[in-house]
Write a protein that holds these residues in place. Structure first.
Motif, PDB file in Angstrom:
ATOM      1  N   HIS A  55      -7.027   3.617  -0.538  1.00 49.73           N
ATOM      2  CA  HIS A  55      -6.276   4.852  -0.295  1.00 49.73           C
ATOM      3  C   HIS A  55      -6.816   5.954  -1.212  1.00 49.73           C
ATOM      4  O   HIS A  55      -7.274   5.664  -2.311  1.00 49.73           O
ATOM      5  CB  HIS A  55      -4.785   4.675  -0.627  1.00 49.73           C
ATOM      6  CG  HIS A  55      -4.125   3.563   0.105  1.00 49.73           C
ATOM      7  ND1 HIS A  55      -3.681   3.682   1.404  1.00 49.73           N
ATOM      8  CD2 HIS A  55      -3.840   2.291  -0.271  1.00 49.73           C
ATOM      9  CE1 HIS A  55      -3.143   2.532   1.794  1.00 49.73           C
ATOM     10  NE2 HIS A  55      -3.230   1.669   0.800  1.00 49.73           N
ATOM     11  N   ALA A  56      -6.695   7.177  -0.749  1.00 50.89           N
ATOM     12  CA  ALA A  56      -6.958   8.369  -1.578  1.00 50.89           C
ATOM     13  C   ALA A  56      -8.391   8.382  -2.129  1.00 50.89           C
ATOM     14  O   ALA A  56      -9.316   7.943  -1.438  1.00 50.89           O
ATOM     15  CB  ALA A  56      -5.903   8.493  -2.674  1.00 50.89           C
ATOM     16  N   ASP A  57      -8.564   8.863  -3.363  1.00 46.00           N
ATOM     17  CA  ASP A  57      -9.902   9.204  -3.860  1.00 46.00           C
ATOM     18  C   ASP A  57     -10.538   8.084  -4.691  1.00 46.00           C
ATOM     19  O   ASP A  57      -9.836   7.298  -5.316  1.00 46.00           O
ATOM     20  CB  ASP A  57      -9.814  10.472  -4.717  1.00 46.00           C
ATOM     21  CG  ASP A  57      -9.511  11.702  -3.872  1.00 46.00           C
ATOM     22  OD1 ASP A  57      -9.772  11.662  -2.651  1.00 46.00           O
ATOM     23  OD2 ASP A  57      -9.004  12.687  -4.430  1.00 46.00           O
ATOM     24  N   PRO A  58     -11.890   8.070  -4.728  1.00 48.60           N
ATOM     25  CA  PRO A  58     -12.602   7.058  -5.527  1.00 48.60           C
ATOM     26  C   PRO A  58     -12.708   7.459  -6.991  1.00 48.60           C
ATOM     27  O   PRO A  58     -12.481   8.614  -7.349  1.00 48.60           O
ATOM     28  CB  PRO A  58     -13.993   7.074  -4.888  1.00 48.60           C
ATOM     29  CG  PRO A  58     -14.181   8.505  -4.494  1.00 48.60           C
ATOM     30  CD  PRO A  58     -12.813   8.980  -4.028  1.00 48.60           C
ATOM     31  N   ASP A  96      -0.928  -1.913   6.225  1.00 48.16           N
ATOM     32  CA  ASP A  96      -1.764  -0.712   6.246  1.00 48.16           C
ATOM     33  C   ASP A  96      -3.244  -1.031   6.023  1.00 48.16           C
ATOM     34  O   ASP A  96      -4.060  -0.118   5.883  1.00 48.16           O
ATOM     35  CB  ASP A  96      -1.269   0.318   5.213  1.00 48.16           C
ATOM     36  CG  ASP A  96      -1.091  -0.267   3.821  1.00 48.16           C
ATOM     37  OD1 ASP A  96      -0.678  -1.440   3.698  1.00 48.16           O
ATOM     38  OD2 ASP A  96      -1.372   0.450   2.838  1.00 48.16           O
ATOM     39  N   HIS A  97      -3.578  -2.330   5.992  1.00 49.27           N
ATOM     40  CA  HIS A  97      -4.988  -2.748   5.854  1.00 49.27           C
ATOM     41  C   HIS A  97      -5.444  -3.626   7.029  1.00 49.27           C
ATOM     42  O   HIS A  97      -6.623  -3.658   7.336  1.00 49.27           O
ATOM     43  CB  HIS A  97      -5.207  -3.466   4.511  1.00 49.27           C
ATOM     44  CG  HIS A  97      -4.941  -2.549   3.355  1.00 49.27           C
ATOM     45  ND1 HIS A  97      -5.935  -1.925   2.655  1.00 49.27           N
ATOM     46  CD2 HIS A  97      -3.772  -2.084   2.836  1.00 49.27           C
ATOM     47  CE1 HIS A  97      -5.397  -1.124   1.743  1.00 49.27           C
ATOM     48  NE2 HIS A  97      -4.090  -1.212   1.829  1.00 49.27           N
ATOM     49  N   ARG A  98      -4.465  -4.299   7.679  1.00 49.11           N
ATOM     50  CA  ARG A  98      -4.806  -5.103   8.856  1.00 49.11           C
ATOM     51  C   ARG A  98      -4.505  -4.335  10.144  1.00 49.11           C
ATOM     52  O   ARG A  98      -4.761  -4.825  11.242  1.00 49.11           O
ATOM     53  CB  ARG A  98      -4.003  -6.408   8.874  1.00 49.11           C
ATOM     54  CG  ARG A  98      -2.513  -6.236   9.230  1.00 49.11           C
ATOM     55  CD  ARG A  98      -1.780  -7.567   9.329  1.00 49.11           C
ATOM     56  NE  ARG A  98      -0.386  -7.379   9.751  1.00 49.11           N
ATOM     57  CZ  ARG A  98       0.477  -8.368   9.943  1.00 49.11           C
ATOM     58  NH1 ARG A  98       0.099  -9.614   9.756  1.00 49.11           N
ATOM     59  NH2 ARG A  98       1.713  -8.112  10.326  1.00 49.11           N
ATOM     60  N   ALA A 139      -8.961  -2.533   7.708  1.00 50.96           N
ATOM     61  CA  ALA A 139      -8.826  -2.018   9.073  1.00 50.96           C
ATOM     62  C   ALA A 139      -7.750  -0.943   9.182  1.00 50.96           C
ATOM     63  O   ALA A 139      -7.333  -0.594  10.290  1.00 50.96           O
ATOM     64  CB  ALA A 139      -8.538  -3.172  10.039  1.00 50.96           C
ATOM     65  N   GLY A 140      -7.309  -0.388   8.028  1.00 51.10           N
ATOM     66  CA  GLY A 140      -6.411   0.762   8.055  1.00 51.10           C
ATOM     67  C   GLY A 140      -5.142   0.518   8.846  1.00 51.10           C
ATOM     68  O   GLY A 140      -4.637  -0.608   8.921  1.00 51.10           O
ATOM     69  N   LEU A 173       7.377   3.652   7.897  1.00 50.98           N
ATOM     70  CA  LEU A 173       5.943   3.904   8.065  1.00 50.98           C
ATOM     71  C   LEU A 173       5.158   2.596   8.120  1.00 50.98           C
ATOM     72  O   LEU A 173       4.230   2.458   8.928  1.00 50.98           O
ATOM     73  CB  LEU A 173       5.418   4.779   6.920  1.00 50.98           C
ATOM     74  CG  LEU A 173       5.766   6.264   7.041  1.00 50.98           C
ATOM     75  CD1 LEU A 173       5.425   7.001   5.741  1.00 50.98           C
ATOM     76  CD2 LEU A 173       5.033   6.914   8.213  1.00 50.98           C
ATOM     77  N   LEU A 174       5.515   1.622   7.271  1.00 52.55           N
ATOM     78  CA  LEU A 174       4.793   0.338   7.288  1.00 52.55           C
ATOM     79  C   LEU A 174       4.871  -0.306   8.674  1.00 52.55           C
ATOM     80  O   LEU A 174       3.883  -0.841   9.172  1.00 52.55           O
ATOM     81  CB  LEU A 174       5.383  -0.616   6.249  1.00 52.55           C
ATOM     82  CG  LEU A 174       4.743  -0.576   4.862  1.00 52.55           C
ATOM     83  CD1 LEU A 174       5.541  -1.448   3.905  1.00 52.55           C
ATOM     84  CD2 LEU A 174       3.291  -1.035   4.890  1.00 52.55           C
TER      85      LEU A 174
END
Ligand code: ZN
Ligand code: ZN
Length: 261
Positions: free
Chosen positions: A242-245, A95-97, A65-66, A142-143
């Motif tokens: 985060h970022a690229d796959p 940063d995920h909940r 959930a960013g 930031l967190l």
């Protein structure tokens, strides 16, 4: 894109200002695999990835959930895809909940991350002394900004449980005790939250797959074992939180990440 329905069932146009604010904090949803969409967002560099998975019965299930500031963009993206049915957290970190409490839908996670999802988001094992100055200060700040606070967990999911769009749960503990990825056998697509990183958490510079940073990882050796477990599935693509796959030579790159610093 057509505007969402309001409570009277009439379609309302998205205001220009609302659209601008959403675009500043998150991208429009982008389809990355069959039945899978991504929204990239988060202040300041849009490094958070949230995945939207088509549900059989309509609507979408969010995987992660960013950050809290993505709630409006996720809600808007979800409405455009038939509505958000539920959220599955890859793990409990802030940063995920982040946007989960504001979205008002049932939230699920692995039982081992439930206490942290409903508690401090894993903060009790973060070690900011692993970060160099000034990132030890800026990341703490930031967190707190990214976090949406404790989330009420509706139910739990474990290894092998089916989720949506043909994905099943893979337990990948280490970075967090209850970290789960989602894997789809038929095309080898993996959604991997923070099992591995493809960026430097301090500089935000993108790069090769690596073990997640020690400052935010409960058990680094466990994280290495889980990256090897993911590699062993032979994924065709691995889409992180985060970022690229990773979309080529995935298993070999994961093996190198597990062995690396
Ligand atoms: Zn994390
Ligand atoms: Zn993360």
């Amino acid at each position: 894109m057509r505007g969402p329905l309001d409570s009277n069932g009439t379609r309302r146009r998205s205001s220009g200002r609302g659209r601008l604010v959403r675009r500043l904090v998150a991208s429009a949803p982008e389809r990355v695999a069959d039945g899978v969409w991504i929204v990239r967002g988060g202040f300041p560099l849009k490094t958070m990835n949230v995945y939207l998975l088509e549900e059989d019965g309509g609507g979408v299930c969010l995987f992660d959930a960013g950050s809290a500031d993505m709630a409006g963009a996720l809600s808007f993206a979800g409405r455009g895809l038939g509505g958000i049915s539920r959220i599955v957290l890859g793990h409990a970190h802030a940063d995920h909940r982040g946007a989960a409490p504001a979205l008002g839908v049932p939230v699920f996670c692995h039982p081992a991350d439930r206490p942290d999802a409903e508690g401090d988001g894993g903060d009790h094992y973060f070690d900011f002394s692993e970060l160099s100055f000034p990132f030890n200060h800026t990341l703490r700040m930031l967190l707190a900004r990214w976090d949406g606070g404790p989330v009420k967990i509706t139910g739990t999911l474990e290894e092998g449980d089916e989720v949506a769009a043909g994905f099943t749960v893979v337990h990948l503990p280490g970075h967090a005790p209850g970290l789960i990825g989602l894997y789809r056998e038929r095309d080898g697509v993996a959604l991997t939250t923070d099992c591995f990183y493809t960026f430097d958490v301090q500089s935000s510079r993108k790069g090769e797959a690596r073990v997640p940073h020690a400052a935010f990882t409960l058990d680094t050796e466990g994280a290495r074992a889980s990256i090897r477990k993911l590699a062993g599935l032979g994924p065709s693509a691995a889409w992180p939180g985060h970022a690229d796959p990773l979309t080529s030579d995935v298993a070999a790159r994961l093996e190198r990440a597990a062995a690396g610093g």
